[in-house]
Enzyme design. Structure first.
Site, PDB file in Angstrom:
ATOM      1  N   ASP A  12       3.919   6.205   3.380  1.00 51.64           N
ATOM      2  CA  ASP A  12       3.052   5.207   2.741  1.00 51.64           C
ATOM      3  C   ASP A  12       3.506   4.915   1.313  1.00 51.64           C
ATOM      4  OD1 ASP A  12       0.939   3.455   2.560  1.00 51.64           O
ATOM      5  OD2 ASP A  12      -0.563   5.005   2.166  1.00 51.64           O
ATOM      6  N   ARG A  25       6.427  -7.303  -1.391  1.00 52.10           N
ATOM      7  CA  ARG A  25       6.197  -6.103  -0.585  1.00 52.10           C
ATOM      8  C   ARG A  25       7.352  -5.812   0.366  1.00 52.10           C
ATOM      9  NH1 ARG A  25       1.209  -3.982  -0.077  1.00 52.10           N
ATOM     10  NH2 ARG A  25       1.698  -3.378   2.043  1.00 52.10           N
ATOM     11  N   HIS A  29       9.479  -2.310   1.845  1.00 52.05           N
ATOM     12  CA  HIS A  29       9.724  -1.893   3.224  1.00 52.05           C
ATOM     13  C   HIS A  29      11.224  -1.690   3.458  1.00 52.05           C
ATOM     14  CE1 HIS A  29       5.583  -2.414   4.114  1.00 52.05           C
ATOM     15  NE2 HIS A  29       5.579  -3.735   4.069  1.00 52.05           N
ATOM     16  N   LEU A 123      17.312  16.951  17.915  1.00 53.07           N
ATOM     17  CA  LEU A 123      16.060  16.599  17.232  1.00 53.07           C
ATOM     18  C   LEU A 123      15.267  15.642  18.111  1.00 53.07           C
ATOM     19  CD1 LEU A 123      14.258  16.350  14.583  1.00 53.07           C
ATOM     20  CD2 LEU A 123      15.690  14.389  13.998  1.00 53.07           C
ATOM     21  N   ARG A 175       1.841  13.156   3.753  1.00 57.90           N
ATOM     22  CA  ARG A 175       1.536  11.757   3.451  1.00 57.90           C
ATOM     23  C   ARG A 175       1.976  11.466   2.031  1.00 57.90           C
ATOM     24  NH1 ARG A 175      -3.299   7.747   5.016  1.00 57.90           N
ATOM     25  NH2 ARG A 175      -2.394   5.888   4.073  1.00 57.90           N
ATOM     26  N   ARG A 181      -5.880  10.608   3.116  1.00 59.04           N
ATOM     27  CA  ARG A 181      -6.603  10.335   4.356  1.00 59.04           C
ATOM     28  C   ARG A 181      -5.611  10.305   5.506  1.00 59.04           C
ATOM     29  NH1 ARG A 181      -7.703   5.414   1.296  1.00 59.04           N
ATOM     30  NH2 ARG A 181      -6.033   3.911   1.706  1.00 59.04           N
ATOM     31  N   GLU A 194      -0.719  22.158   8.640  1.00 57.06           N
ATOM     32  CA  GLU A 194      -0.790  22.282   7.177  1.00 57.06           C
ATOM     33  C   GLU A 194      -0.617  20.884   6.565  1.00 57.06           C
ATOM     34  OE1 GLU A 194      -1.643  25.066   5.739  1.00 57.06           O
ATOM     35  OE2 GLU A 194      -1.528  26.211   7.601  1.00 57.06           O
TER      36      GLU A 194
HETATM   37  C1  IPE Z   1      -0.857   4.118   7.429  1.00 61.87           C
HETATM   38  O1  IPE Z   1      -0.703   3.495   6.203  1.00 61.87           O
HETATM   39  C2  IPE Z   1       0.044   3.508   8.447  1.00 61.87           C
HETATM   40  C3  IPE Z   1       1.483   3.677   8.266  1.00 61.87           C
HETATM   41  C4  IPE Z   1       2.086   4.278   7.288  1.00 61.87           C
HETATM   42  C5  IPE Z   1       2.290   3.122   9.309  1.00 61.87           C
HETATM   43  P1  IPE Z   1      -1.665   2.330   5.682  1.00 61.87           P
HETATM   44  O2  IPE Z   1      -1.174   1.958   4.347  1.00 61.87           O
HETATM   45  O3  IPE Z   1      -1.758   1.252   6.687  1.00 61.87           O
HETATM   46  O4  IPE Z   1      -3.082   3.050   5.592  1.00 61.87           O
HETATM   47  P2  IPE Z   1      -4.407   2.658   4.795  1.00 61.87           P
HETATM   48  O5  IPE Z   1      -4.785   1.290   5.232  1.00 61.87           O
HETATM   49  O6  IPE Z   1      -4.102   2.704   3.355  1.00 61.87           O
HETATM   50  O7  IPE Z   1      -5.385   3.707   5.178  1.00 61.87           O
HETATM   51  C1  IPE Z   2       3.669   1.892   4.392  1.00 63.68           C
HETATM   52  O1  IPE Z   2       3.624   1.278   3.152  1.00 63.68           O
HETATM   53  C2  IPE Z   2       4.407   1.064   5.411  1.00 63.68           C
HETATM   54  C3  IPE Z   2       3.605   0.572   6.532  1.00 63.68           C
HETATM   55  C4  IPE Z   2       2.306   0.649   6.679  1.00 63.68           C
HETATM   56  C5  IPE Z   2       4.348  -0.089   7.570  1.00 63.68           C
HETATM   57  P1  IPE Z   2       2.498   0.249   2.787  1.00 63.68           P
HETATM   58  O2  IPE Z   2       2.947  -1.102   3.191  1.00 63.68           O
HETATM   59  O3  IPE Z   2       1.191   0.662   3.344  1.00 63.68           O
HETATM   60  O4  IPE Z   2       2.477   0.351   1.199  1.00 63.68           O
HETATM   61  P2  IPE Z   2       1.211   0.323   0.250  1.00 63.68           P
HETATM   62  O5  IPE Z   2       0.247   1.336   0.752  1.00 63.68           O
HETATM   63  O6  IPE Z   2       0.648  -1.059   0.309  1.00 63.68           O
HETATM   64  O7  IPE Z   2       1.750   0.667  -1.094  1.00 63.68           O
HETATM   65 MG    MG Z   3      -0.309   1.797   2.643  1.00 60.42          MG
END
Ligand code: IPE
Ligand code: IPE
Ligand code: MG
Length: 231
Positions: A12, A25, A29, A123, A175, A181, A194
């Site tokens: 994330d 954004r 990615h 793996l 995470r 969460r 863990e």
């Molecule tokens: C969880 O991240 C999903 C992935 C990393 C694929 P999100 O960024 O979507 O989660 P929330 O919305 O902040 O909980």
């Molecule tokens: C996780 O990063 C990637 C996916 C959910 C695919 P985010 O896109 O959720 O990045 P933030 O949380 O907005 O920073």
């Molecule tokens: Mg996110």
């Protein structure tokens, strides 16, 4: 050092990484993909046997359609570019999630890669795609009902219907990005995992950061309900 047998990661913070740099954004990615490769390679080198990565959740369809298509295209492109190298490195790739909503091109690639790598041993890489923990549980219940030969089930029977079967439960959950969460990632499977949370954003989570998480894992005492003295 004890290497976790199974690591599960919510990758994330890509969006915030980009925002900090005044980039779209998408740039976050794209940068995140580099870390996926680095972490997969590092896990394989360390002898981690199972790695489950949350790539796209069922709730992520709610994002702007341009972002969803960007993510799907990125996935398709990366699968095309990387699968052979992973196959040569003895990585068994499995996709967990609902395939019914995926584009046909992605679905075909996913099936092809799973089939190609199914006998690999080094793996086990699970890519969670259109996955959620609650979906996993409900699809298991529906499979059991459809089969119709159980009037009662046990935990051991139930687990056989989960998408992650026959993999062992994750030992270490990670995470990134500071969120504390689960966001509907694995639910059943993390009952004794863990939990490691780091404020590092996914595009900054390099192999050193993984080593740090594993060092932290080694400081944990896994008691499974027992007392310290019993271990
Ligand atoms: C969880 O991240 C999903 C992935 C990393 C694929 P999100 O960024 O979507 O989660 P929330 O919305 O902040 O909980
Ligand atoms: C996780 O990063 C990637 C996916 C959910 C695919 P985010 O896109 O959720 O990045 P933030 O949380 O907005 O920073
Ligand atoms: Mg996110």
């Amino acid at each position: 050092m004890d290497i976790p047998r199974h690591i599960a990661i919510i990758m994330d913070g890509n969006g915030r990484w980009a925002k900090k740099r005044l980039l779209p954004r998408f740039a976050g990615h794209a940068r995140g993909v580099k870390r996926v490769k680095e972490i997969v390679e590092h896990c394989s080198g360390l002898g981690v046997k199972y790695l489950t990565l949350f790539a796209f959740g069922r709730e992520n369809w709610k994002r702007p359609s341009e972002e969803v298509s960007f993510l799907m295209n990125l996935l398709l492109e990366q699968l095309g570019k990387e699968f052979l190298r992973l196959h040569e490195n003895d990585v068994k790739i499995r996709f967990i999630g609902d395939r019914s909503r995926l584009e046909e091109l992605i679905c075909d690639k996913v099936n092809f890669i799973e089939n190609l790598t199914k006998d690999n041993k080094k793996l086990n890489l699970n890519i969670a795609l259109d996955y959620s923990g609650s979906y996993d549980i409900i699809q298991a219940v529906n499979l059991i009902l459809a089969k119709g030969n159980h009037t009662q089930i046990t935990e051991q029977i139930f687990e056989k219907y989960l998408l992650t079967y026959p993999d062992p439960a994750p030992d270490l959950f990670i995470r990134t990005s500071g969120e504390m969460r689960i966001s509907n990632f694995m639910l059943w499977q993390i009952s004794y995992t863990e939990m490691y949370f780091t404020s590092k954003l996914w595009p900054d989570f390099n192999k050193k950061a993984l080593d740090e998480a594993i060092r932290w894992f080694n400081t944990r005492e896994r008691r499974y309900g027992m007392t310290s003295e019993q271990l």
